[in-house]
Motif scaffolding. Structure first.
Motif, PDB file in Angstrom:
ATOM      1  N   GLU A   8       0.853  -1.183   0.000  1.00 21.00           N
ATOM      2  CA  GLU A   8       0.000   0.000   0.000  1.00 21.00           C
ATOM      3  C   GLU A   8       0.890   1.235   0.000  1.00 21.00           C
ATOM      4  N   THR A   9       0.598   2.172  -0.898  1.00 23.65           N
ATOM      5  CA  THR A   9       1.403   3.389  -1.053  1.00 23.65           C
ATOM      6  C   THR A   9       0.514   4.605  -0.920  1.00 23.65           C
ATOM      7  N   LEU A 281      -3.055  -6.537  -9.689  1.00 26.76           N
ATOM      8  CA  LEU A 281      -3.947  -5.402  -9.856  1.00 26.76           C
ATOM      9  C   LEU A 281      -3.388  -4.165  -9.183  1.00 26.76           C
ATOM     10  N   LEU A 282      -3.730  -3.012  -9.740  1.00 29.18           N
ATOM     11  CA  LEU A 282      -3.502  -1.735  -9.078  1.00 29.18           C
ATOM     12  C   LEU A 282      -4.872  -1.194  -8.695  1.00 29.18           C
ATOM     13  N   LEU A 283      -5.060  -0.912  -7.408  1.00 31.44           N
ATOM     14  CA  LEU A 283      -6.324  -0.400  -6.904  1.00 31.44           C
ATOM     15  C   LEU A 283      -6.080   0.950  -6.239  1.00 31.44           C
ATOM     16  N   VAL A 284      -7.061   1.836  -6.313  1.00 31.90           N
ATOM     17  CA  VAL A 284      -6.952   3.118  -5.619  1.00 31.90           C
ATOM     18  C   VAL A 284      -8.065   3.214  -4.588  1.00 31.90           C
ATOM     19  N   THR A 285      -7.762   3.907  -3.481  1.00 34.17           N
ATOM     20  CA  THR A 285      -8.704   3.995  -2.374  1.00 34.17           C
ATOM     21  C   THR A 285      -8.959   5.449  -1.992  1.00 34.17           C
ATOM     22  N   ASP A 286     -10.058   5.650  -1.278  1.00 37.35           N
ATOM     23  CA  ASP A 286     -10.478   6.969  -0.799  1.00 37.35           C
ATOM     24  C   ASP A 286     -10.954   6.800   0.632  1.00 37.35           C
ATOM     25  N   ASP A 287     -10.409   7.614   1.554  1.00 43.05           N
ATOM     26  CA  ASP A 287     -10.801   7.483   2.961  1.00 43.05           C
ATOM     27  C   ASP A 287     -11.914   8.444   3.367  1.00 43.05           C
ATOM     28  N   ASP A 288     -12.518   9.151   2.395  1.00 41.45           N
ATOM     29  CA  ASP A 288     -13.596  10.118   2.619  1.00 41.45           C
ATOM     30  C   ASP A 288     -13.147  11.346   3.402  1.00 41.45           C
ATOM     31  N   GLN A 289     -11.852  11.457   3.685  1.00 43.15           N
ATOM     32  CA  GLN A 289     -11.300  12.632   4.356  1.00 43.15           C
ATOM     33  C   GLN A 289     -10.324  13.376   3.452  1.00 43.15           C
ATOM     34  N   GLY A 290     -10.245  12.958   2.188  1.00 42.65           N
ATOM     35  CA  GLY A 290      -9.326  13.574   1.245  1.00 42.65           C
ATOM     36  C   GLY A 290      -8.051  12.789   1.024  1.00 42.65           C
ATOM     37  N   ALA A 294      -2.687   3.805  -3.040  1.00 44.59           N
ATOM     38  CA  ALA A 294      -2.673   2.829  -4.130  1.00 44.59           C
ATOM     39  C   ALA A 294      -2.299   1.481  -3.543  1.00 44.59           C
ATOM     40  N   LEU A 295      -3.088   0.478  -3.836  1.00 51.60           N
ATOM     41  CA  LEU A 295      -2.824  -0.888  -3.402  1.00 51.60           C
ATOM     42  C   LEU A 295      -2.378  -1.711  -4.596  1.00 51.60           C
ATOM     43  N   VAL A 296      -1.356  -2.522  -4.394  1.00 47.52           N
ATOM     44  CA  VAL A 296      -0.996  -3.555  -5.369  1.00 47.52           C
ATOM     45  C   VAL A 296      -1.484  -4.879  -4.775  1.00 47.52           C
ATOM     46  N   ALA A 297      -2.279  -5.604  -5.521  1.00 48.08           N
ATOM     47  CA  ALA A 297      -2.862  -6.841  -5.009  1.00 48.08           C
ATOM     48  C   ALA A 297      -2.735  -7.951  -6.061  1.00 48.08           C
ATOM     49  N   GLU A 298      -2.616  -9.161  -5.574  1.00 50.04           N
ATOM     50  CA  GLU A 298      -2.584 -10.317  -6.465  1.00 50.04           C
ATOM     51  C   GLU A 298      -3.896 -11.061  -6.374  1.00 50.04           C
TER      52      GLU A 298
END
Length: 301
Positions: A8-9, A281-290, A294-298
């Motif tokens: 996670e980055t 996979l490359l996934l992006v996340t949002d914590d609703d606080q701004g 980026a997650l790298v997942a297999e």
């Protein structure tokens, strides 16, 4: 099927990531409350640039207020005017201010020019058409988009009840998307899906990408009362959708060792194929606080 997080980055100065597409060496990330399309190196996740989508005086705090943001929640690669390769960015449609889209033209492989916004799109008539197909009282809330060989897929995220819906529009009809107030093709397919639940709350589509004739999706679970308010995030899933038989298979996103991931995934792209049935996979996340990561997942199918 399993979905295991490898890393996670943090993505500083990139608020509220809501979708990601990988084209060539670049990961394009859209935000739901920023006026920019952000560019990352797909391999290292280092920022490489940004494209201003629109002018606004409301970004002084680093986030456009909820009441006025265009809520760009979905993005898909399409061909634009004259066959130009580009990205279609769409607002969620949950409010009148969110019935807009943008087409960003991408440079040809090896070209030194930067991506640029070719057109702002009025999606009000198209969204009215989609809204009319939903059960009465259901808020339109488009949260993901993808393109197959023949169709543009727009995925509805239900909040507070209602079906998880996928709208399918013929790609050949998208030539009219760039005309003023396009109302959509003559026929729009609508497919419904049953998504997993956590603590009694159903997951909702949040991201999509079509790779190797498979539709990969992300879905997150949020205890929110409607399509505008935020709620407690309970976790996220990665899935594969079979359009022909209207079935979907999901795996809960977890860390190595099995600990469930409790964040909200907003978009995904396939970074590479590791082996038959194994993808990174490359996934992006949002914590609703701004904040965004980026997650790298297999994924093991």
């Amino acid at each position: 099927m399993t979905a295991t997080i490898l890393s996670e980055t943090s993505l500083p100065r990139l608020p509220s990531a809501s979708g990601v597409e990988i084209i060539g060496p670049t990961a394009y990330v859209v935000s739901d409350d920023a006026p920019f399309l952000y560019l990352l190196d797909a391999a290292t996740l280092a920022p490489t640039g940004q494209v201003q989508l629109f002018e606004t005086s409301e970004f002084g705090t680093g986030r456009i207020p909820k009441a006025s943001k265009p809520d760009l929640e979905s993005m898909a690669a399409i061909a634009g005017p004259g066959g130009a390769a580009g990205l279609l960015l769409c607002g969620s449609g949950a409010l009148p201010s969110r019935e807009v889209g943008y087409f960003v033209s991408l440079p040809a492989a090896g070209a030194s020019c930067a991506p640029r916004v070719l057109q702002r799109l009025d999606l009000a008539l198209l969204y009215a058409r989609l809204r009319a197909q939903l059960p009465p009282g259901t808020t339109l809330n488009i949260e993901a988009a993808a393109t197959s060989a023949t169709e543009l897929l727009l995925l509805q995220r239900p909040v507070g009840g209602g079906p998880a819906v996928l709208f399918a529009l013929p790609l050949e009809a998208l030539t009219h998307l760039f005309e003023p107030r396009w109302a959509g093709p003559g026929a729009v397919r609508m497919l419904t899906f049953e998504l997993p639940k956590l603590n009694g709350y159903a997951a909702g589509f949040s991201g999509a990408t079509f790779v190797e004739d498979r539709l990969f999706v992300s879905a997150s679970v949020e205890a929110a009362p409607d399509a505008v308010a935020d709620g407690a995030v309970l976790g996220s899933f990665v899935g594969v959708v079979e359009l022909a038989d209207q079935k979907a298979t999901f795996a809960r996103l977890a860390w190595a060792g099995g600990r469930a991931y409790l964040g909200k995934v907003e978009g995904l792209a396939v970074r590479r194929t590791l082996a038959p049935g194994r993808l990174e996979l490359l996934l992006v996340t949002d914590d609703d606080q701004g904040g965004s990561t980026a997650l790298v997942a297999e994924v093991q199918l």
